[in-house]
Design an enzyme around this catalytic site. Sequence first.
Site, PDB file in Angstrom:
ATOM      1  N   GLY A  34     -30.281  14.058  58.510  1.00  0.00           N
ATOM      2  CA  GLY A  34     -31.737  15.317  59.260  1.00  0.00           C
ATOM      3  C   GLY A  34     -32.418  14.979  58.998  1.00  0.00           C
ATOM      4  N   ARG A  77     -31.788   5.682  66.448  1.00  0.00           N
ATOM      5  CA  ARG A  77     -30.514   6.305  66.003  1.00  0.00           C
ATOM      6  C   ARG A  77     -28.728   6.268  66.409  1.00  0.00           C
ATOM      7  NH1 ARG A  77     -31.453  12.814  65.151  1.00  0.00           N
ATOM      8  NH2 ARG A  77     -33.748  12.754  64.040  1.00  0.00           N
ATOM      9  N   CYS A 119      -9.902  12.467  53.474  1.00  0.00           N
ATOM     10  CA  CYS A 119      -8.879  12.630  54.355  1.00  0.00           C
ATOM     11  C   CYS A 119      -8.560  13.887  54.384  1.00  0.00           C
ATOM     12  CB  CYS A 119      -7.299  12.356  53.310  1.00  0.00           C
ATOM     13  SG  CYS A 119      -7.621  10.272  53.526  1.00  0.00           S
ATOM     14  N   GLN A 168     -25.092  18.730  68.180  1.00  0.00           N
ATOM     15  CA  GLN A 168     -25.303  18.181  66.744  1.00  0.00           C
ATOM     16  C   GLN A 168     -26.685  17.634  66.772  1.00  0.00           C
ATOM     17  OE1 GLN A 168     -23.931  18.559  64.173  1.00  0.00           O
ATOM     18  NE2 GLN A 168     -22.889  17.825  63.894  1.00  0.00           N
ATOM     19  N   HIS A 173     -31.713  23.885  63.551  1.00  0.00           N
ATOM     20  CA  HIS A 173     -32.264  23.973  62.429  1.00  0.00           C
ATOM     21  C   HIS A 173     -33.577  24.336  61.794  1.00  0.00           C
ATOM     22  CE1 HIS A 173     -30.976  20.437  60.615  1.00  0.00           C
ATOM     23  NE2 HIS A 173     -31.325  20.885  58.868  1.00  0.00           N
ATOM     24  N   TYR A 224     -36.005  19.175  65.240  1.00  0.00           N
ATOM     25  CA  TYR A 224     -35.834  19.299  67.213  1.00  0.00           C
ATOM     26  C   TYR A 224     -36.352  18.135  67.268  1.00  0.00           C
ATOM     27  CZ  TYR A 224     -33.993  20.932  71.220  1.00  0.00           C
ATOM     28  OH  TYR A 224     -33.857  21.359  72.319  1.00  0.00           O
TER      29      TYR A 224
END
Length: 543
Positions: free
Chosen positions: A62, A211, A421, A273, A277, A283
């Site tokens: 993030g 990215r 898992c 994704q 937030h 963003y």
Amino acid sequence: MEPPKIRDRNHGPSGKDVQTVRSPRGQGLNCQGWHQEAALRMLMNSLDPNVAEQPDDLIACGASQKILRDWESYHAAVKVLKGLKNDETLLVQSGTPNGVYKTQQNAPRVIITNSTPEGKWPTSDKLDQIYHRGVIIPWPADPASWTYLGTQQYVPVAFQVFDAIARKHFGDDLGGKLIVSGGMGAAGGALPLAAVMLGAAFLGIDVDGERIRRRIRAGYCDYCVNTLEEALRILKNAVRQKQGVSVGLVGNCAEIVPELASRGVLPDVLTDQTSAHDLLNGYIPSSLNADDAAALRRANPHDYISRSRHSIVRHLDGMLALQQLGSVVFEFGNNLRAAAQQCGAAGAASALPHSVEDYLQPLLSAGLAPVRWVALSGEPADIRRFDELALELFPDDLSLARWIQLARKHVRFQGLPARVCWMDQEKRIQQAERLNTIVAEGIMRAPFVVAFDQVEINRQTSSQALPAKMEDKQDADGDWPIPDVLAAAASETTWASLTGEPSYSQATMALIVDGTSKSASSFARVLKSDYARDFIRRATPRL
């Protein structure tokens, strides 16, 4: 009005670039025992350049999800762990070590607490003020727990979501289907691999081309392109031939998603994704590239937020247009609906289904959770032995067997070798007990760490019960640990992390599998959801 603060970059105490951090490997100890050693190796692994997105800034994922507050805190934690005795507990509050407490051998060697003091999820302005103070913001994949594994940690969740969509909407087959998502960060970067594992074609959109290239280097994405035309050319061929292919497009979702709708290019599945937030530090508004965004963020944060608000509404409008045309559209837990609602998109909060509520709930209701198993030896062979053990122990679990076979083929290790898992309580206990036996027999090169999370929803926090020994109350006014209570509540774990946010609390329980009878006696108790749930309830003050 004072302008919002921008998250400062920190390059260590000297102001210079810090050295690369990598976890120790092998059987040698740097600490006084394997419990301390496990915490040390996992802390350092969280900052491995192959794991963390911005390791120089201690940011795992993030825009601002930190491992620790600053490099002084990191070096202090490492120093304490190396000297920590077997009857002592290190308390880490709001991203910084806050003291060593005399406890007992069954107490955890480390307790970590982080929380936000707000009465609701903070606005972008408030988030930025919290970031500026260095307080770590909790999020479902909590890097501050020292169990963070990078993008590989998100692949099993994305895989299960897409698999559930395949069963619900496409006759259990995503071959020849197109999945589109925005954001190619740590979490979003898992989606292309999960889609390809299920035979789908995937388009990921991100303003920051680096990215995308990072995902390609790590084996999570196939191509990086700069135009929608080039992306569609590759993907149309993949859809026609029912090939699993992933493409990262350098672009902005607020521009590309509406463009797909205007062209009549209909994804079979559409999600998002991006860092919805955080409209300031995460963003990126339309018409800006990554460098321009960083410059505007510094020069005029109010203008930046205003542009983000406009873009996120346009972004959601494009998603809704494609939904009306027939795409399966949903939120992947990045706060997109709430952010768009706050920015003026009427009805956004109820416009899209949610990945957890609509696709993961059957797994969660059955008691399954993604469990992280990490080989402290650093040897990939130890994970191969782990896989063989799971296949031997649970021959009737076809879903687990399918996942292990696919993960072996597609998921590359990042940092210490690990396997994530979905397992229920009974299986993770059985796996840990059998694994403990073969560690004791020397079949594994070194102990394992097993970690899992428990989230409690709709809990309210209190900022009144502050820690008595906190030196900087302003910097951690959302923390509320009581060391004695926490140590007792987390008894028999190796370390435990507790995060609190007004709408949920999350506990991460980490336990070492070191081949000893002491570890063996704790598996049946610690590896239960009820244990983690009790930890949250006992350790969290009530209003």
